[in-house]
Design a protein around this motif. Structure first.
Motif: not given
Length: 617
Positions: A485-489, A533-535, A563-576
């Motif tokens: 599992a660790v290797q796959e991650a 962890k797969n949160p 990020m696939r199939n997850r709810t994600t909150i992103v803080i970003a300075h690089r807007l790209s």
């Protein structure tokens, strides 16, 4: 002393049986000491023929525990029969044989006494080592429990000093004094009782003079505690200076600030030296003062005892009894001196206890609810009119935001606009002051913090790794993780190849905070940890802002997989990196001033457009 008793009540109860055994052996040691000294009197009489031991006759005595007269007569009867036995032995076997037997009895009594003393000390070892272990465990557990806001207000070096230097001071000052505190009062009480039996007139002087000397020593001890508290505080500042130097060594060298930092350290170190010098001078005063007061008391005893013996009218004591009395009195001086030293040590150690208690008694405002509600993420996270501040001005002002399951929400804005604070409120690193945050309609304050945080994975700008192996860093917080599992991650995070290129693969140590790795490698290990962890909820706090172009490409690929199939909150300075977010929220001075998709915000020609133009420039 009241504070010290409270400390004992807090830490001693688990070791109660050892304390009881210590007291028993101390009592046995003191009693054997008194009886072994009693053998000196017949030795003196035999050697110097100072007493008429042949005048004693044996007296039958029946012990009646309920009779006060029997208790009152017991010392004199024991003394009489003992001397009768010695005189009878002299008459039957001769003085030399009797002297040999009395000496053998003295040796045997001394052997039993020192054995009891050793056992008393032996019983103190589990108490001393166990209490210090418990204090360290409590400090570490409290550090884990306290909210992040506590550590923003405290120097990290000072906290380390409390967990190391102050705990060591408690061990060397208080715990090392426990044996003296349990033993010396017992010795003093038993010796005083023996002295009262021998001569209450002489003992009266002791009862008058010892409290006076104790008062003088106590006044010095009070000042010592104040100095010790100041000294430990300055030691914490000194540790902070060292911690800052280690953490900023690259910048110090880059700005050629070695001399400035060395001067600042030397000033703090000199201040600590002066304080500790005053502490040691006052501490070393204990022995000379106790030595002088003890000698003065002996002189008074010699004078008064001599007048009793030399007086024309009948005296209660003779020369051999007086010498026995002086031996006991001299034996009481060392416990009294040790007791005074232990009082000094305790006063010094209590200053460290106060500093440790600032951690142990620190208030944790992030409390688990009395009746926690179950939580699972299936619908949405919602911020409802959230207000928050640390100490001064409001950092967040009436923020409302709904994050649907499976959507990616990006937070952008200038530094200090409240982005990180808004995200830190979700796992309850802080609690909102007004409004609420809900997960599927359940207020997060009604949920166990551990259950809430189990729903989330975090990848921050600075990858926080531990001085351990690749495997243990990726499997951190995941029970019974397998190598597969660790290797796959690691493969998903683009980390497997560089891990396998190391000497021991996944068993290779990465150094302090991952110092053996590049920035991109550290970040990919952090991503692999979140993947394992797969949160259901993912928080990305400027995860690519500190990377070079090649590392950013690899990390960005890993993040997209994460990020696939997850709810994600992103803080970003690089807007790209957030152009494809489902919703972008622009924050300014603690408020969401714009929200929408990338193209929509550009069309508004507002804050977001200005941020994009500045980055293109």
């Amino acid at each position: 002393m009241k504070d010290f008793i409270r400390v004992l009540k807090r830490f001693i109860p688990p070791y109660r049986k050892y304390m009881v055994m210590n007291i028993v052996f101390n009592i046995l040691s003191a009693v054997l000491n008194v009886f072994s000294f009693a053998l000196i009197m017949p030795i003196l009489d035999i050697l110097f023929k100072t007493g008429e031991v042949t005048a004693y006759t044996y007296i039958d005595w029946v012990w009646n525990p309920g009779s006060w007269e029997a208790w009152k007569e017991m010392p004199e009867l024991v003394k009489n029969n003992f001397f009768w036995y010695v005189s009878d032995m002299i008459g039957r076997r001769g003085e030399q044989y009797t002297l040999l037997m009395v000496g053998a009895a003295l040796t045997g009594a001394t052997l039993l006494k020192v054995a009891a003393m050793y056992m008393a000390f032996y019983m103190m070892i589990p108490i001393r080592t166990g209490v210090v272990r418990d204090i360290r465990n409590r400090i570490n557990a409290k550090i884990m429990e306290l909210p992040l806001s506590f550590f923003t207000e405290e120097r990290r070096g000072d906290i380390i000093a409390r967990a190391s230097g102050d705990v060591n001071e408690i061990e060397s000052s208080i715990m090392s004094s426990l044996d003296m505190l349990f033993k010396n009062p017992i010795l003093i009480c038993i010796y005083l009782a023996a002295m009262l039996v021998i001569s209450w007139q002489l003992t009266l002087f002791v009862l008058i003079l010892l409290p006076l000397s104790g008062y003088v020593m106590g006044q010095v001890g009070k000042k010592l505690k104040k100095r010790s508290l100041l000294g430990q505080s300055q030691f914490g500042l000194l540790m902070s200076r060292i911690e800052e130097t280690l953490g900023g060594l690259r910048i110090i060298k880059a700005f050629v600030a070695e001399d400035r930092m060395q001067k600042r350290f030397e000033e703090t170190n000199e201040m600590f030296r002066r304080t500790t010098g005053r502490i040691y001078r006052r501490q070393q005063m204990a022995h000379p003062m106790s030595e002088f007061l003890g000698t003065l008391t002996i002189v008074i005893i010699l004078w008064y005892g001599g007048t009793l013996i030399l007086s024309s009218h009948g005296s209660a004591i003779n020369a051999s009894v007086f010498i026995y009395y002086l031996v006991i009195f001299y034996s009481i001086i060392n416990p009294a001196k040790d007791l005074s030293k232990s009082v000094y040590a305790i006063q010094k150690g209590m200053a460290s206890v106060e500093r440790v208690d600032r951690i142990l008694n620190a208030e944790n405002r992030i409390l688990a609810p009395a009746h926690p509600l179950p939580v699972s993420f299936g619908e949405a996270i919602e911020y409802r009119d959230v207000w928050f501040r640390y100490t001064g001005d409001w950092v967040l002002k009436g923020v409302s935001l709904r994050i649907e399951r499976g959507r990616t929400i990006a937070l952008v804005g200038q530094s200090g606009s409240g982005k990180s604070t808004l995200v830190d409120l979700l796992p309850r690193f802080h609690d909102v002051e007004r409004g609420s945050i809900t997960v599927d309609g359940v207020d997060i304050r009604h949920v166990m913090p551990s259950a809430l945080r189990a729903l989330m994975g975090n990848v921050s700008q600075e990858a926080i790794l531990f001085n351990d192996t690749f495997f243990n860093n990726i499997a951190f917080g995941v029970e019974h993780a397998t190598l597969e599992a660790v290797q796959e991650a690691a493969r998903i995070a683009n980390a497997h190849d560089f891990i396998m290129a190391t000497a021991d693969g996944y068993d290779t140590g990465i150094g302090d905070r991952g110092s053996k790795l590049s920035g991109g490698q550290r970040q990919r290990i952090s991503i692999a940890r979140a993947i394992l962890k797969n949160p259901p909820i993912l928080i990305l706090d400027e995860a690519t802002s500190a990377l070079d172009t090649e590392s950013e490409r690899l990390v960005q690929e890993a993040l997209e997989r994460l990020m696939r199939n997850r709810t994600t909150i992103v803080i970003a300075h690089r807007l790209s990196t957030i152009c494809n977010a489902d919703e972008i929220c622009v924050m300014h001075e603690g408020e969401i001033v714009e929200r929408g998709r990338h193209d929509e915000l550009l069309a508004l020609d507002g804050y977001y457009r200005r941020l994009c133009d500045m980055q293109r420039f």
